[in-house]
Design a protein around this motif. Structure first.
Motif, mmCIF file in Angstrom:
data_model
loop_
_atom_site.group_PDB
_atom_site.id
_atom_site.type_symbol
_atom_site.label_atom_id
_atom_site.label_comp_id
_atom_site.label_asym_id
_atom_site.label_seq_id
_atom_site.Cartn_x
_atom_site.Cartn_y
_atom_site.Cartn_z
ATOM 1 N N VAL A 78 -67.912 49.309 61.193
ATOM 2 C CA VAL A 78 -66.546 49.291 61.702
ATOM 3 C C VAL A 78 -67.166 47.729 62.588
ATOM 4 N N MET A 79 -66.187 47.186 62.017
ATOM 5 C CA MET A 79 -66.712 45.612 62.567
ATOM 6 C C MET A 79 -65.510 45.021 63.770
ATOM 7 N N PRO A 80 -65.722 45.133 64.947
ATOM 8 C CA PRO A 80 -64.232 43.981 65.596
ATOM 9 C C PRO A 80 -65.175 42.702 66.083
ATOM 10 N N MET A 81 -64.535 41.783 65.326
ATOM 11 C CA MET A 81 -64.300 40.886 65.841
ATOM 12 C C MET A 81 -63.282 39.843 65.907
ATOM 13 N N THR A 82 -62.739 38.950 66.637
ATOM 14 C CA THR A 82 -61.955 38.207 65.880
ATOM 15 C C THR A 82 -62.446 36.487 64.871
ATOM 16 N N VAL A 83 -61.615 36.930 64.063
ATOM 17 C CA VAL A 83 -61.669 36.141 63.259
ATOM 18 C C VAL A 83 -60.542 34.938 63.266
ATOM 19 N N LEU A 84 -60.281 33.914 63.737
ATOM 20 C CA LEU A 84 -58.810 33.307 63.695
ATOM 21 C C LEU A 84 -58.747 31.937 62.836
ATOM 22 N N VAL A 85 -59.676 31.721 62.308
ATOM 23 C CA VAL A 85 -59.512 30.432 61.558
ATOM 24 C C VAL A 85 -59.567 31.227 60.054
ATOM 25 N N GLU A 86 -59.103 30.632 59.217
ATOM 26 C CA GLU A 86 -58.567 30.880 58.020
ATOM 27 C C GLU A 86 -59.554 31.273 57.172
ATOM 28 N N GLN A 87 -60.388 29.166 57.236
ATOM 29 C CA GLN A 87 -61.094 29.416 56.660
ATOM 30 C C GLN A 87 -62.096 29.646 56.758
ATOM 31 N N TYR A 88 -62.968 29.970 58.300
ATOM 32 C CA TYR A 88 -63.711 31.815 58.149
ATOM 33 C C TYR A 88 -63.927 32.818 58.047
ATOM 34 N N TRP A 89 -62.883 33.419 57.455
ATOM 35 C CA TRP A 89 -61.631 34.627 57.193
ATOM 36 C C TRP A 89 -62.617 34.599 55.755
ATOM 37 N N ARG A 90 -61.530 33.219 54.873
ATOM 38 C CA ARG A 90 -62.246 33.640 53.663
ATOM 39 C C ARG A 90 -64.023 33.391 53.141
ATOM 40 N N GLU A 91 -64.533 32.307 53.592
ATOM 41 C CA GLU A 91 -66.107 32.924 54.197
ATOM 42 C C GLU A 91 -66.415 33.801 53.990
ATOM 43 N N ILE A 92 -65.979 34.678 55.051
ATOM 44 C CA ILE A 92 -66.823 35.575 54.997
ATOM 45 C C ILE A 92 -65.974 36.872 53.890
ATOM 46 N N SER A 93 -64.817 37.007 53.869
ATOM 47 C CA SER A 93 -64.346 38.145 52.611
ATOM 48 C C SER A 93 -64.650 37.646 51.644
ATOM 49 N N ALA A 94 -64.591 36.510 51.240
ATOM 50 C CA ALA A 94 -65.633 35.386 49.512
ATOM 51 C C ALA A 94 -66.602 36.492 49.872
ATOM 52 N N GLY A 95 -67.897 36.547 50.621
ATOM 53 C CA GLY A 95 -69.277 36.682 50.449
ATOM 54 C C GLY A 95 -69.338 37.770 50.532
#
Length: 175
Positions: A78-95
């Motif tokens: 369970v990972m609570p973390m604000t990510v508001l920059v779409e590019q950053y979310w895409r990098e994390i989710s793709a990784g």
């Protein structure tokens, strides 16, 4: 798997993460902010920034940390973390996807007046201009991409235990 709790400051991610962890057997909480705090402790310091998420190494380190923890422990993170920059979310989710790690992305939402009141009356962290300053970037991300990329749980009129129950119900349903 990972249950990623996103949303702005004051919406209840940390509280929800503790309650969700208690409801999912074999789960653990991993706060990706700790990765950022580690980077902030490097001396001499890394290049100046107003947010450690802007350092290009933060995102792959979050992915690698989560991957290694899951490899070691199994279960659910369970990972609570604000990510508001779409590019950053895409990098994390793709990784994470590149390692075959399923992610359930949940955005906790509350109306702006409720968020301001929660931030102002926070007895643990106290009132915070920084946290309040993140409300507009959250609103912009919510309008432009964030709510379309996740399951949104509106916490405005829910207790923390109700929020956790909704999140876990979605996990149990395989969403």
């Amino acid at each position: 798997m990972i249950v990623w709790l996103n949303g702005t400051h004051g919406v209840g991610k940390t509280t929800a993460s503790v309650l969700v962890q208690r409801l999912i057997p074999g789960s653990r909480v991993l706060d990706a902010e700790k990765v950022g705090e580690t980077l902030m402790d490097i001396t001499p310091p890394l290049p100046a920034t107003d947010d450690f998420q802007h350092w290009p190494l933060w995102r792959p380190l979050v992915v690698e940390t989560a991957r290694r923890v899951l490899e070691f422990t199994g279960g659910t993170l369970v990972m609570p973390m604000t990510v508001l920059v779409e590019q950053y979310w895409r990098e994390i989710s793709a990784g994470l996807a590149s390692h075959g790690i399923p992610v359930r992305h949940v955005v906790l939402h509350a109306e702006p007046d409720v968020l301001r009141a929660r931030i102002a009356s926070d007895t643990v962290l106290g009132p915070s201009d920084f946290r309040a300053s993140r409300l507009e970037p959250y609103a912009e991300a919510a309008r432009t991409w964030l709510h379309a990329e996740a399951e949104v749980v509106d916490t405005t009129d829910l207790s923390p235990s109700q929020v956790a129950t909704r999140i876990v119900a979605g996990v149990d349903a395989g969403r």
